[in-house]
Motif scaffolding. Structure first.
Motif, PDB file in Angstrom:
ATOM      1  N   ALA A   1       0.836  -1.210   0.000  1.00 26.73           N
ATOM      2  CA  ALA A   1       0.000   0.000   0.000  1.00 26.73           C
ATOM      3  C   ALA A   1       0.865   1.253   0.000  1.00 26.73           C
ATOM      4  CB  ALA A   1      -0.939  -0.012   1.203  1.00 26.73           C
ATOM      5  N   GLN A   2       1.933   1.254   0.762  1.00 33.01           N
ATOM      6  CA  GLN A   2       2.818   2.416   0.801  1.00 33.01           C
ATOM      7  C   GLN A   2       3.571   2.592  -0.517  1.00 33.01           C
ATOM      8  OE1 GLN A   2       5.089   1.821   4.415  1.00 33.01           O
ATOM      9  NE2 GLN A   2       3.557   2.876   5.646  1.00 33.01           N
ATOM     10  N   ALA A   3       3.948   1.491  -1.148  1.00 35.42           N
ATOM     11  CA  ALA A   3       4.634   1.584  -2.438  1.00 35.42           C
ATOM     12  C   ALA A   3       3.709   2.202  -3.490  1.00 35.42           C
ATOM     13  CB  ALA A   3       5.097   0.197  -2.886  1.00 35.42           C
ATOM     14  N   TYR A   4       2.468   1.730  -3.557  1.00 38.39           N
ATOM     15  CA  TYR A   4       1.498   2.317  -4.494  1.00 38.39           C
ATOM     16  C   TYR A   4       1.252   3.784  -4.146  1.00 38.39           C
ATOM     17  CZ  TYR A   4       0.208  -2.507  -5.809  1.00 38.39           C
ATOM     18  OH  TYR A   4       0.212  -3.806  -6.246  1.00 38.39           O
ATOM     19  N   SER A   5       1.158   4.077  -2.860  1.00 42.43           N
ATOM     20  CA  SER A   5       0.898   5.435  -2.403  1.00 42.43           C
ATOM     21  C   SER A   5       1.994   6.392  -2.854  1.00 42.43           C
ATOM     22  CB  SER A   5       0.764   5.454  -0.879  1.00 42.43           C
ATOM     23  OG  SER A   5       0.603   6.757  -0.408  1.00 42.43           O
ATOM     24  N   ARG A   6       3.248   5.981  -2.713  1.00 43.16           N
ATOM     25  CA  ARG A   6       4.363   6.843  -3.127  1.00 43.16           C
ATOM     26  C   ARG A   6       4.276   7.191  -4.608  1.00 43.16           C
ATOM     27  NH1 ARG A   6       7.144   3.847   0.686  1.00 43.16           N
ATOM     28  NH2 ARG A   6       7.828   2.288  -0.817  1.00 43.16           N
ATOM     29  N   VAL A   7       3.960   6.208  -5.439  1.00 43.02           N
ATOM     30  CA  VAL A   7       3.836   6.450  -6.882  1.00 43.02           C
ATOM     31  C   VAL A   7       2.703   7.434  -7.145  1.00 43.02           C
ATOM     32  CG1 VAL A   7       3.233   5.388  -9.096  1.00 43.02           C
ATOM     33  CG2 VAL A   7       4.792   4.201  -7.535  1.00 43.02           C
ATOM     34  N   LEU A   8       1.557   7.195  -6.541  1.00 45.19           N
ATOM     35  CA  LEU A   8       0.374   8.024  -6.797  1.00 45.19           C
ATOM     36  C   LEU A   8       0.540   9.441  -6.250  1.00 45.19           C
ATOM     37  CD1 LEU A   8      -2.248   5.256  -6.077  1.00 45.19           C
ATOM     38  CD2 LEU A   8      -1.668   6.210  -8.322  1.00 45.19           C
ATOM     39  N   LEU A   9       1.159   9.577  -5.087  1.00 46.41           N
ATOM     40  CA  LEU A   9       1.423  10.907  -4.537  1.00 46.41           C
ATOM     41  C   LEU A   9       2.347  11.695  -5.458  1.00 46.41           C
ATOM     42  CD1 LEU A   9       1.899  10.065  -0.755  1.00 46.41           C
ATOM     43  CD2 LEU A   9       0.070  11.461  -1.742  1.00 46.41           C
ATOM     44  N   GLY A  10       3.336  11.010  -6.015  1.00 45.59           N
ATOM     45  CA  GLY A  10       4.258  11.649  -6.939  1.00 45.59           C
ATOM     46  C   GLY A  10       3.577  12.143  -8.199  1.00 45.59           C
ATOM     47  N   LEU A  11       2.440  11.551  -8.532  1.00 48.49           N
ATOM     48  CA  LEU A  11       1.674  11.961  -9.709  1.00 48.49           C
ATOM     49  C   LEU A  11       0.645  13.040  -9.383  1.00 48.49           C
ATOM     50  CD1 LEU A  11       1.103   8.388 -11.167  1.00 48.49           C
ATOM     51  CD2 LEU A  11       2.665  10.153 -12.056  1.00 48.49           C
ATOM     52  N   GLY A  12       0.556  13.424  -8.098  1.00 50.73           N
ATOM     53  CA  GLY A  12      -0.350  14.493  -7.714  1.00 50.73           C
ATOM     54  C   GLY A  12      -1.706  14.050  -7.202  1.00 50.73           C
ATOM     55  N   TYR A  13      -1.907  12.751  -7.038  1.00 45.65           N
ATOM     56  CA  TYR A  13      -3.172  12.259  -6.497  1.00 45.65           C
ATOM     57  C   TYR A  13      -3.159  12.351  -4.976  1.00 45.65           C
ATOM     58  CZ  TYR A  13      -3.867  10.185 -11.114  1.00 45.65           C
ATOM     59  OH  TYR A  13      -4.017   9.985 -12.455  1.00 45.65           O
ATOM     60  N   ARG A  14      -4.341  12.401  -4.392  1.00 48.31           N
ATOM     61  CA  ARG A  14      -4.511  12.248  -2.948  1.00 48.31           C
ATOM     62  C   ARG A  14      -4.731  10.762  -2.723  1.00 48.31           C
ATOM     63  NH1 ARG A  14      -6.098  17.374  -0.415  1.00 48.31           N
ATOM     64  NH2 ARG A  14      -5.502  18.879  -1.979  1.00 48.31           N
ATOM     65  N   VAL A  15      -4.271  10.233  -1.600  1.00 45.17           N
ATOM     66  CA  VAL A  15      -4.330   8.799  -1.357  1.00 45.17           C
ATOM     67  C   VAL A  15      -4.885   8.509   0.028  1.00 45.17           C
ATOM     68  CG1 VAL A  15      -2.999   6.656  -1.218  1.00 45.17           C
ATOM     69  CG2 VAL A  15      -2.361   8.399  -2.899  1.00 45.17           C
ATOM     70  N   LEU A  16      -5.805   7.560   0.085  1.00 45.42           N
ATOM     71  CA  LEU A  16      -6.291   6.993   1.339  1.00 45.42           C
ATOM     72  C   LEU A  16      -5.882   5.526   1.346  1.00 45.42           C
ATOM     73  CD1 LEU A  16      -9.984   8.263   1.342  1.00 45.42           C
ATOM     74  CD2 LEU A  16      -8.119   9.134   2.740  1.00 45.42           C
ATOM     75  N   ILE A  17      -5.484   5.015   2.490  1.00 46.82           N
ATOM     76  CA  ILE A  17      -5.119   3.607   2.613  1.00 46.82           C
ATOM     77  C   ILE A  17      -5.999   2.958   3.669  1.00 46.82           C
ATOM     78  CG2 ILE A  17      -3.318   1.938   3.197  1.00 46.82           C
ATOM     79  CD1 ILE A  17      -1.252   4.040   2.289  1.00 46.82           C
ATOM     80  N   ALA A  18      -6.695   1.900   3.270  1.00 45.18           N
ATOM     81  CA  ALA A  18      -7.485   1.087   4.190  1.00 45.18           C
ATOM     82  C   ALA A  18      -6.822  -0.282   4.275  1.00 45.18           C
ATOM     83  CB  ALA A  18      -8.923   0.963   3.697  1.00 45.18           C
TER      84      ALA A  18
END
Length: 159
Positions: free
Chosen positions: A41-58
């Protein structure tokens, strides 16, 4: 940032860039990651944050359902193999609930491509095997699904 819902006890991790001071989840597309593996989840989050998305992790299916209904994410990345409530059940419930049925779900699992086809038939917008997921593939899948959502609501795509 950790958000804890008092009456349910659900815990969501809200990830955002350091320069994003307002904490408002409405500014950009919000991506909900539902995965019991904190590392993935953190690996996906880092990629998505770098692209400018907001991220929630459940971290589990029940919390993922709560987050989907409460936060209305633009897309959900959903692990299929989780304890208690697996991704197949989460997908089924998302598609049966009027407030979440139109949210595109990208199913991500170590299951075979044959199972991926079944997940798409069940309502997933796309499917990836975990072993084949790269940052580029994740970026292309998310942006492709979001573009299709703008053009054709309720569209489903094979990745």
């Amino acid at each position: 940032m950790l958000l804890e819902h008092e009456s349910t006890g659900f815990r969501l991790t809200i990830c955002q860039q350091n320069d994003d001071k307002d904490g408002d989840l409405l500014g950009n597309d919000v991506i909900l990651i539902v995965d019991d593996s904190k590392f993935i989840a953190q690996a996906y989050s880092r990629v998505l944050l770098g692209l400018g998305y907001r991220v929630l992790i459940a971290c589990d299916g029940k919390t993922g359902l709560f987050a989907a209904e409460s936060c209305n994410p633009s897309i959900i990345l959903l692990d299929m193999l989780m304890p208690d409530m697996d991704g197949v059940e989460v997908l089924r419930r998302l598609k049966q609930t009027p407030s979440t049925s139109d949210i595109p779900v990208l199913a991500i699992s170590s299951l075979s491509e044959q199972n991926g086809k079944k997940l798409i038939e069940a309502g997933a917008a796309g499917y990836f095997e975990k072993g084949s997921m790269t940052p580029e593939k994740l970026e292309n899948a998310v942006s492709g699904i979001l573009k299709k959502r703008l053009l054709v609501p309720n569209s489903q795509t094979k990745m």
